[in-house]
Scaffold this motif. Structure first.
Motif, PDB file in Angstrom:
ATOM      1  N   GLU A   2       0.827  -1.205   0.000  1.00  0.00           N
ATOM      2  CA  GLU A   2       0.000   0.000   0.000  1.00  0.00           C
ATOM      3  C   GLU A   2       0.862   1.257   0.000  1.00  0.00           C
ATOM      4  O   GLU A   2       1.965   1.264   0.532  1.00  0.00           O
ATOM      5  N   PHE A   4       0.573   5.577   0.811  1.00  0.00           N
ATOM      6  CA  PHE A   4      -0.214   6.536   1.563  1.00  0.00           C
ATOM      7  C   PHE A   4       0.196   7.962   1.206  1.00  0.00           C
ATOM      8  O   PHE A   4       1.389   8.272   1.114  1.00  0.00           O
ATOM      9  N   ASN A   5      -0.810   8.839   1.018  1.00  0.00           N
ATOM     10  CA  ASN A   5      -0.562  10.230   0.641  1.00  0.00           C
ATOM     11  C   ASN A   5       0.288  10.947   1.682  1.00  0.00           C
ATOM     12  O   ASN A   5       0.037  10.829   2.881  1.00  0.00           O
ATOM     13  N   THR A  25       1.247  15.296   5.758  1.00  0.00           N
ATOM     14  CA  THR A  25       1.859  14.407   6.729  1.00  0.00           C
ATOM     15  C   THR A  25       2.357  15.205   7.923  1.00  0.00           C
ATOM     16  O   THR A  25       2.760  16.357   7.778  1.00  0.00           O
ATOM     17  N   LYS A  85       3.275   9.898  -2.521  1.00  0.00           N
ATOM     18  CA  LYS A  85       2.870   8.871  -1.564  1.00  0.00           C
ATOM     19  C   LYS A  85       4.104   8.156  -1.031  1.00  0.00           C
ATOM     20  O   LYS A  85       5.128   8.083  -1.700  1.00  0.00           O
ATOM     21  N   GLU A  88       4.156   1.720   2.523  1.00  0.00           N
ATOM     22  CA  GLU A  88       3.915   1.250   3.886  1.00  0.00           C
ATOM     23  C   GLU A  88       5.188   0.740   4.552  1.00  0.00           C
ATOM     24  O   GLU A  88       5.305   0.783   5.769  1.00  0.00           O
ATOM     25  N   TYR A 100      -1.713   7.299  12.340  1.00  0.00           N
ATOM     26  CA  TYR A 100      -1.612   7.786  10.970  1.00  0.00           C
ATOM     27  C   TYR A 100      -3.017   8.140  10.494  1.00  0.00           C
ATOM     28  O   TYR A 100      -4.000   7.533  10.908  1.00  0.00           O
ATOM     29  N   HIS A 102      -4.507   7.522   7.745  1.00  0.00           N
ATOM     30  CA  HIS A 102      -5.220   6.417   7.091  1.00  0.00           C
ATOM     31  C   HIS A 102      -5.807   5.424   8.105  1.00  0.00           C
ATOM     32  O   HIS A 102      -6.720   4.684   7.782  1.00  0.00           O
ATOM     33  N   GLU A 103      -5.286   5.427   9.320  1.00  0.00           N
ATOM     34  CA  GLU A 103      -5.841   4.553  10.354  1.00  0.00           C
ATOM     35  C   GLU A 103      -7.138   5.115  10.932  1.00  0.00           C
ATOM     36  O   GLU A 103      -8.024   4.367  11.342  1.00  0.00           O
ATOM     37  N   LYS A 159     -11.678  -0.514  13.881  1.00  0.00           N
ATOM     38  CA  LYS A 159     -12.094   0.730  13.233  1.00  0.00           C
ATOM     39  C   LYS A 159     -13.215   1.423  14.032  1.00  0.00           C
ATOM     40  O   LYS A 159     -14.224   1.849  13.487  1.00  0.00           O
TER      41      LYS A 159
END
Length: 171
Positions: A2, A4-5, A25, A85, A88, A100, A102-103, A159
């Protein structure tokens, strides 16, 4: 694997291949460290390319970067609107109660009483603390500050985020 931006190239800067990046970030110094590899996803949807950071500096609200092999303005002009990006494999472990983006995005938010409030759709960085945009199934979004008085637990594996709904928080 993966990706991530970490930022978006919004313009060029000067004539020597520097690009202006709006960073998404909290770890800009780490992500844009000289020698770091980033995936560059062009706006036209073409196949992403791997670039290596040659230089990084801050300028106003932007991160200014150069990449190895892109030394002139004409080399970086086609990169405008590209998304940067990170793989991972370059993500590091965070301290307790740090996450993060995305989490957090996509987590279901519930009250202490178990009532579903909505899902986190966006994270706004305000300077003082992050604010999570929570979209309910119906109606307008709620803005939940990521502070100890409000966010009581974050369960990344399931989640699920539990908050204390303080007076006026959801109005």
């Amino acid at each position: 694997m993966e990706w991530f931006n970490v930022g978006k190239i919004v313009n060029t800067h000067g004539i020597w291949g520097e690009v202006r990046v709006i960073s998404t970030t909290d770890f800009a110094d780490e992500r844009y460290e000289v020698g770091s590899e980033l995936g560059l996803y062009k706006a036209d949807g073409s196949k992403p390319i791997i670039v290596k950071v040659a230089s990084h500096r801050k300028h106003k609200n932007f991160d200014l970067l150069t990449f190895e092999g892109f030394s002139l303005l004409k080399d970086v002009e086609p990169l405008r609107n590209a998304v940067l990006k990170v793989s991972e494999k370059y993500l590091t472990d965070l301290e307790d109660n740090e996450f993060y983006f995305h989490e957090i995005i996509g987590c279901t938010v519930e009250s202490l009483e178990g009532e579903t409030i909505g899902k986190v759709t966006e994270i706004l960085q305000t300077g003082a603390n992050d604010v999570w945009t929570v979209q309910p199934a119906k109606g307008k979004a709620h803005y939940i500050p990521y502070i100890e008085d409000v966010v009581k637990s974050v369960d990344i594996d399931n989640k699920k985020i539990t908050i204390d709904v303080l007076d006026g928080l959801l109005s």
